[in-house]
Design an enzyme around this catalytic site. Structure first.
Site, PDB file in Angstrom:
ATOM      1  N   ASP A 246      29.050  62.916  59.601  1.00  0.00           N
ATOM      2  CA  ASP A 246      29.846  61.507  59.692  1.00  0.00           C
ATOM      3  C   ASP A 246      29.903  60.897  58.440  1.00  0.00           C
ATOM      4  O   ASP A 246      28.854  60.783  57.741  1.00  0.00           O
ATOM      5  CB  ASP A 246      29.017  60.626  60.791  1.00  0.00           C
ATOM      6  CG  ASP A 246      29.914  59.457  61.254  1.00  0.00           C
ATOM      7  OD1 ASP A 246      30.687  59.665  61.957  1.00  0.00           O
ATOM      8  OD2 ASP A 246      29.786  58.261  60.689  1.00  0.00           O
ATOM      9  N   ASN A 254      38.280  52.304  54.830  1.00  0.00           N
ATOM     10  CA  ASN A 254      39.509  51.714  55.304  1.00  0.00           C
ATOM     11  C   ASN A 254      39.879  50.366  55.277  1.00  0.00           C
ATOM     12  O   ASN A 254      41.061  50.127  54.693  1.00  0.00           O
ATOM     13  CB  ASN A 254      39.737  52.080  56.942  1.00  0.00           C
ATOM     14  CG  ASN A 254      39.969  53.757  57.207  1.00  0.00           C
ATOM     15  OD1 ASN A 254      40.479  54.103  56.192  1.00  0.00           O
ATOM     16  ND2 ASN A 254      39.428  54.238  58.246  1.00  0.00           N
ATOM     17  N   HIS A 259      44.315  52.828  54.872  1.00  0.00           N
ATOM     18  CA  HIS A 259      43.997  53.891  55.495  1.00  0.00           C
ATOM     19  C   HIS A 259      44.429  55.100  54.806  1.00  0.00           C
ATOM     20  O   HIS A 259      44.284  56.221  55.020  1.00  0.00           O
ATOM     21  CB  HIS A 259      44.883  53.857  56.842  1.00  0.00           C
ATOM     22  CG  HIS A 259      44.296  52.815  57.754  1.00  0.00           C
ATOM     23  ND1 HIS A 259      43.069  53.405  58.730  1.00  0.00           N
ATOM     24  CD2 HIS A 259      44.419  51.564  58.019  1.00  0.00           C
ATOM     25  CE1 HIS A 259      42.737  52.104  59.079  1.00  0.00           C
ATOM     26  NE2 HIS A 259      43.561  51.096  58.965  1.00  0.00           N
ATOM     27  N   ASP A 263      42.273  58.542  54.567  1.00  0.00           N
ATOM     28  CA  ASP A 263      42.757  59.907  54.896  1.00  0.00           C
ATOM     29  C   ASP A 263      42.577  61.038  53.924  1.00  0.00           C
ATOM     30  O   ASP A 263      42.203  62.089  54.181  1.00  0.00           O
ATOM     31  CB  ASP A 263      44.654  59.892  54.997  1.00  0.00           C
ATOM     32  CG  ASP A 263      44.698  59.136  56.307  1.00  0.00           C
ATOM     33  OD1 ASP A 263      43.683  58.945  57.224  1.00  0.00           O
ATOM     34  OD2 ASP A 263      45.952  58.873  56.598  1.00  0.00           O
ATOM     35  N   GLU A 289      36.064  59.936  61.992  1.00  0.00           N
ATOM     36  CA  GLU A 289      35.553  60.328  60.683  1.00  0.00           C
ATOM     37  C   GLU A 289      34.377  61.541  61.085  1.00  0.00           C
ATOM     38  O   GLU A 289      33.409  61.547  59.917  1.00  0.00           O
ATOM     39  CB  GLU A 289      34.744  59.336  59.927  1.00  0.00           C
ATOM     40  CG  GLU A 289      33.781  58.556  60.487  1.00  0.00           C
ATOM     41  CD  GLU A 289      34.127  57.411  61.572  1.00  0.00           C
ATOM     42  OE1 GLU A 289      33.288  56.374  61.504  1.00  0.00           O
ATOM     43  OE2 GLU A 289      35.166  57.375  61.914  1.00  0.00           O
TER      44      GLU A 289
END
Length: 378
Positions: A246, A254, A259, A263, A289
């Protein structure tokens, strides 16, 4: 048909049909042997008004040597001058037909032998080849009629019309076979091309349905298919390990950088995982994630080493989109044990992942390790 056009036929096409040329030449030897056997049978068991010496010399030995020499010459051409193989093959076949007709002209249907090379040429699906062979048969008929007085004397006016007509009809039939054969081949090629395109599209659709569009890793659904299969092998004694990863503080990434930057971080985590595990291991984006990895290393220590390598490599990666900052991952790792359900293994590994979070993040936690909050007894 012009001989020049025939000689300019593609070498690639000739090469593809080499095996059939060799088979035809081998068949000529069979025809010669059968003719020899038939002549011997006729001489010994049927009325045959000829002296033994003349029979063995003029009917048996001489013609057989001539036919055999012609076929042998054609085989030499095929071996050393393959470009002329078709010409030599059908020329030899026509000569063999002429000799057989000359020796058996009293057999009324013997002229039909001239149709055989024409029909045989159709197997190559080349009109120029069939036209060349037909021209050879017309030339052979004219030679026999003008220079073989016995053949000429044996023919009646009907034969003079029927034999060339049979050759013409045979050529037309062979031409029809060739045209239809080409159409069938074209239809088959079209069908095969369409089938290949469909297979490629299906493969692409299958790949899309099984992989995550952003990271290129397997998706959640595909992971569970591999996970269940791994459990089956695990019960049979095949070792495997489950790792859950994680990204630390991903929500903050973010919120602060957008975002798009998030990504890119996800994609780099996926790349780092793929670069540091063997191709036999299974990596998937489990959701958001979070990533899941099935490791099939023989020992737990090897699996742990791989996950440490992934953690270290990513923690050392600087992201320009984040102003040169690095991002870390927390990892939980546990081995499968016989009798363990998929829910138990996943829940235990997930607990290890959150233990790594509580222990300060950027860690790999296993059941054997201690964390600040106490032992992780799983």
């Amino acid at each position: 048909m012009r001989i020049k056009d025939f000689l300019n036929a593609s070498d690639a096409s000739i090469h593809r049909q080499t095996k059939w040329i060799k088979r035809f030449l081998e068949t000529y030897w069979v025809v010669i042997a059968l003719h020899l056997a038939a002549q011997l049978f006729s001489y010994f068991f049927l009325p045959y008004e000829i002296e033994a010496g003349a029979f063995y010399y003029k009917v048996l030995a001489g013609p057989t040597l001539l036919m055999g020499g012609t076929v042998a010459a054609a085989q030499l051409v095929d071996r050393y001058a393959a470009r002329y193989s078709f010409i030599s093959m059908f020329t030899a076949g026509t000569f063999v037909s002429m000799v057989i007709i000359h020796l058996n002209m009293d057999v009324r249907i013997i002229g039909a032998v001239m149709l055989l090379p024409i029909m045989a040429s159709a197997i190559f699906f080349r009109l120029d080849l069939t036209m060349y062979t037909a021209a050879l048969q017309i030339a052979a008929f004219c030679i026999l009629y003008n220079w073989d007085y016995r053949f000429k004397a044996f023919l009646n006016p009907f034969d003079l019309v029927s034999i060339p007509l049979f050759i013409l009809v045979g050529t037309l039939v062979a031409g029809i076979i060739i045209v239809n054969g080409r159409e069938l081949l074209h239809d088959l090629e079209t069908t095969m091309t369409a089938k290949q395109d469909l297979m490629a599209e299906n493969a692409l659709i299958l790949k899309i349905s099984r992989t995550d569009a952003l990271t290129g890793l397997f998706n959640h659904m595909s992971f569970h298919e591999f996970y269940e299969k791994a459990l089956e092998y695990g019960e049979l004694g095949v070792p495997f390990h489950l790792a859950l990863l994680d990204i630390d503080n991903f929500k903050g990434v973010n919120d602060k950088f957008g975002h798009r930057a998030g990504d890119l971080v996800l994609s780099r985590v996926a790349y780092t995982i793929q670069e540091n595990i063997p191709s036999t291991d299974i990596a998937a984006r489990y959701g958001g994630e979070e990533f899941a990895v099935l490791l099939f290393e023989p020992t737990f220590e090897e699996a742990l080493g791989l996950m440490e390598r992934v953690r270290t490599a990513f923690s050392e990666t600087r992201h320009a989109e984040l102003g040169g900052l690095a991002v870390t991952v927390s990892i939980g790792l546990k081995s499968f044990e016989k009798g363990m359900t998929k829910e138990r293994l996943f829940e235990d590994t997930d607990a290890l992942l959150y233990a790594a979070k509580r222990a300060g993040r950027n860690k790999v936690i296993t059941p054997l390790q201690k964390v600040d909050e106490g032992s992780v007894a799983l």
